[in-house]
Design an enzyme around this catalytic site. Structure first.
Site, short mmCIF file in Angstrom:
data_model
loop_
_atom_site.label_atom_id
_atom_site.label_comp_id
_atom_site.label_asym_id
_atom_site.label_seq_id
_atom_site.Cartn_x
_atom_site.Cartn_y
_atom_site.Cartn_z
N HIS A 45 10.28 -0.25 -0.77
CA HIS A 45 9.84 0.21 0.55
C HIS A 45 9.43 1.68 0.50
O HIS A 45 9.88 2.41 -0.37
CB HIS A 45 11.00 0.16 1.56
N GLU A 107 14.42 2.20 -1.16
CA GLU A 107 13.50 2.96 -0.30
C GLU A 107 13.01 4.18 -1.07
O GLU A 107 13.77 4.83 -1.79
CB GLU A 107 14.22 3.45 0.96
N HIS A 154 7.80 -4.73 0.21
CA HIS A 154 8.15 -5.26 1.53
C HIS A 154 6.97 -6.03 2.12
O HIS A 154 7.14 -7.05 2.77
CB HIS A 154 8.56 -4.09 2.45
ZN LIG Z 1 10.14 -1.64 4.26
#
Ligand SMILES: [Zn+2]
Length: 261
Positions: A45, A107, A154
């Site tokens: 992400h 992330e 994602h």
């Molecule tokens: Zn995401």
């Protein structure tokens, strides 16, 4: 040693021997053959924010990830790998849904994009950040034996809702590091020749993208949902033009990828 101290030490010794259930005693001499890692997917992400905001959001809000990789290459571990982080939301790959339960979420600090007069301008990923990510991915893949086709963006698992990690995420560097599969250019050229200038119909794109793992209905139309899935595929494989329009090169790429295991 006083009797009282001895008693305290004895209680502490017993507590140290206790199993995961608190005082529950169990025999752990035998181990079952039939088991594997809970982790089957790694989902990447971007945070759509700067370092400070990303760290704050991922630690103080409902959304979370196992790891956060900062632009300078610092890796934060926010959730233990044995526990579930809340990063993928409504998601699916190859018919399996709710991927939080079976994935590790990573992330990357990256602001995503900015809308401007000339359209969307995407923020690039610095080399140091990607180098750190590659080392982290190698470590996770070794420990959990994650299939290269199950290291995903994602946008791959939620193509109707998400654009991250975006078209500037360097999947080619992950491929060069042996983490994900990419077909040789010669095979794509061969497939382009086979297409003889004919872009396949919507049904073909829908069936083939489903074969690769995407969630997509066979409507026979290049409708909005289909365009979104094609765009997700392009961001991953042919990011030079990721507008979701079906074209010859996208078809050739799809034909060059083997069906996942
Ligand atoms: Zn995401």
């Amino acid at each position: 040693m006083s009797l009282r101290l001895a008693a305290i030490l004895f209680v502490a010794f017993l507590a140290g021997c206790a199993g995961p259930g608190g005082g529950l005693r169990m025999n752990t001499d035998h181990t079952a053959q039939g088991q594997d890692s809970r982790v089957q997917y790694i989902i990447l992400h971007y945070t759509a924010g700067d370092s400070a905001r990303s760290l704050k959001t991922l630690t103080e809000k409902q959304v979370s990830s196992h790891y956060l990789v900062d632009v300078d290459g610092t890796i934060y571990r926010l959730v233990d790998e044995n526990r579930r982080a809340w990063h993928a939301g409504d998601s699916a790959w190859k018919g399996a849904g709710s991927l939080n339960a079976a994935s590790i979420g990573i992330e990357l600090v990256n602001k995503g994009f900015q809308e401007g007069a000339n359209g969307r301008a995407w923020y690039p990923y610095p080399d140091r950040q990607i180098d750190a990510l590659i080392e982290l991915l190698k470590d996770i893949q070794t420990r959990h034996d994650v299939d290269p086709d199950q290291i995903l963006g994602h946008s791959d698992v939620a193509p109707q809702r998400k654009l991250d990690p975006g078209p500037l995420f360097p999947w080619h560097k992950l491929a060069a590091a042996g983490l994900v599969n990419t077909p040789p250019r010669a095979l794509i050229e061969h497939r382009l020749n086979q297409l003889q200038g004919q872009v396949p119909p919507a049904f073909w794109f829908q069936e083939e993208l489903r074969r690769l793992g995407y969630t997509i209905d066979s409507t026979g139309e290049f409708d909005r949902a289909t365009i979104n899935v094609i765009a997700a595929f392009q961001m991953r494989h042919r990011p030079a033009r990721a507008d979701g329009q079906p074209d010859l090169e996208t078809a050739a790429w799809i034909m060059s990828l083997p069906a996942p295991r």
